[in-house]
Scaffold this motif. Sequence first.
Motif, PDB file in Angstrom:
ATOM      1  N   THR A  18       0.837  -1.205   0.000  1.00  0.00           N
ATOM      2  CA  THR A  18       0.000   0.000   0.000  1.00  0.00           C
ATOM      3  C   THR A  18       0.873   1.256   0.000  1.00  0.00           C
ATOM      4  N   LYS A  19       1.913   1.253   0.827  1.00  0.00           N
ATOM      5  CA  LYS A  19       2.834   2.395   0.869  1.00  0.00           C
ATOM      6  C   LYS A  19       3.560   2.560  -0.463  1.00  0.00           C
ATOM      7  N   ASN A  20       3.987   1.445  -1.044  1.00  0.00           N
ATOM      8  CA  ASN A  20       4.682   1.507  -2.333  1.00  0.00           C
ATOM      9  C   ASN A  20       3.777   2.038  -3.440  1.00  0.00           C
ATOM     10  N   LYS A  21       2.517   1.650  -3.418  1.00  0.00           N
ATOM     11  CA  LYS A  21       1.568   2.150  -4.419  1.00  0.00           C
ATOM     12  C   LYS A  21       1.369   3.660  -4.266  1.00  0.00           C
ATOM     13  N   ALA A  22       1.314   4.142  -3.034  1.00  0.00           N
ATOM     14  CA  ALA A  22       1.162   5.583  -2.801  1.00  0.00           C
ATOM     15  C   ALA A  22       2.398   6.331  -3.292  1.00  0.00           C
ATOM     16  N   LYS A  23       3.581   5.781  -3.019  1.00  0.00           N
ATOM     17  CA  LYS A  23       4.821   6.398  -3.501  1.00  0.00           C
ATOM     18  C   LYS A  23       4.861   6.421  -5.025  1.00  0.00           C
ATOM     19  N   GLN A  24       4.441   5.315  -5.639  1.00  0.00           N
ATOM     20  CA  GLN A  24       4.441   5.229  -7.092  1.00  0.00           C
ATOM     21  C   GLN A  24       3.481   6.252  -7.695  1.00  0.00           C
ATOM     22  N   LYS A  25       2.323   6.406  -7.088  1.00  0.00           N
ATOM     23  CA  LYS A  25       1.344   7.377  -7.583  1.00  0.00           C
ATOM     24  C   LYS A  25       1.915   8.793  -7.495  1.00  0.00           C
ATOM     25  N   SER A  26       2.543   9.099  -6.381  1.00  0.00           N
ATOM     26  CA  SER A  26       3.152  10.414  -6.201  1.00  0.00           C
ATOM     27  C   SER A  26       4.259  10.644  -7.225  1.00  0.00           C
ATOM     28  N   SER A  27       5.085   9.637  -7.414  1.00  0.00           N
ATOM     29  CA  SER A  27       6.174   9.747  -8.394  1.00  0.00           C
ATOM     30  C   SER A  27       5.625   9.922  -9.805  1.00  0.00           C
ATOM     31  N   GLN A  28       4.541   9.216 -10.115  1.00  0.00           N
ATOM     32  CA  GLN A  28       3.940   9.337 -11.445  1.00  0.00           C
ATOM     33  C   GLN A  28       3.376  10.735 -11.666  1.00  0.00           C
ATOM     34  N   GLU A  29       2.792  11.325 -10.627  1.00  0.00           N
ATOM     35  CA  GLU A  29       2.267  12.681 -10.741  1.00  0.00           C
ATOM     36  C   GLU A  29       3.398  13.675 -11.005  1.00  0.00           C
ATOM     37  N   VAL A  30       4.514  13.496 -10.320  1.00  0.00           N
ATOM     38  CA  VAL A  30       5.676  14.358 -10.549  1.00  0.00           C
ATOM     39  C   VAL A  30       6.191  14.166 -11.973  1.00  0.00           C
ATOM     40  N   LEU A  31       6.291  12.923 -12.400  1.00  0.00           N
ATOM     41  CA  LEU A  31       6.756  12.626 -13.761  1.00  0.00           C
ATOM     42  C   LEU A  31       5.831  13.243 -14.806  1.00  0.00           C
ATOM     43  N   ASP A  32       4.539  13.149 -14.606  1.00  0.00           N
ATOM     44  CA  ASP A  32       3.578  13.740 -15.540  1.00  0.00           C
ATOM     45  C   ASP A  32       3.756  15.257 -15.628  1.00  0.00           C
ATOM     46  N   ALA A  33       3.950  15.895 -14.485  1.00  0.00           N
ATOM     47  CA  ALA A  33       4.164  17.351 -14.471  1.00  0.00           C
ATOM     48  C   ALA A  33       5.450  17.707 -15.196  1.00  0.00           C
ATOM     49  N   LEU A  34       6.497  16.946 -14.975  1.00  0.00           N
ATOM     50  CA  LEU A  34       7.770  17.208 -15.652  1.00  0.00           C
ATOM     51  C   LEU A  34       7.640  17.007 -17.161  1.00  0.00           C
TER      52      LEU A  34
END
Length: 72
Positions: A18-34
């Motif tokens: 669950t924690k890893n999925k939350a981290k992945q989602k956050s990282s994906q949002e940052v990647l999308d913005a970049l």
Amino acid sequence: MGSKTYLVDQEKLIQIDTKNKAKQKSSQEVLDALNRDLSLWSKMNMLIGDAMGKKVLQLSTGLNIEAIIGIR
């Protein structure tokens, strides 16, 4: 006792997942913005060029020449 340990281990794995999925989602949002920023800067580079201003210089020189000789 073994099955209880197994269940505790599985619960820990679920929490980690669950924690890893939350981290992945956050990282994906940052990647999308970049990627959106990259797209914008790529378009700007295509239109106006780099920091040296070569494309802008060429465009402005062409516009000045057109203005001097009256070409539209």
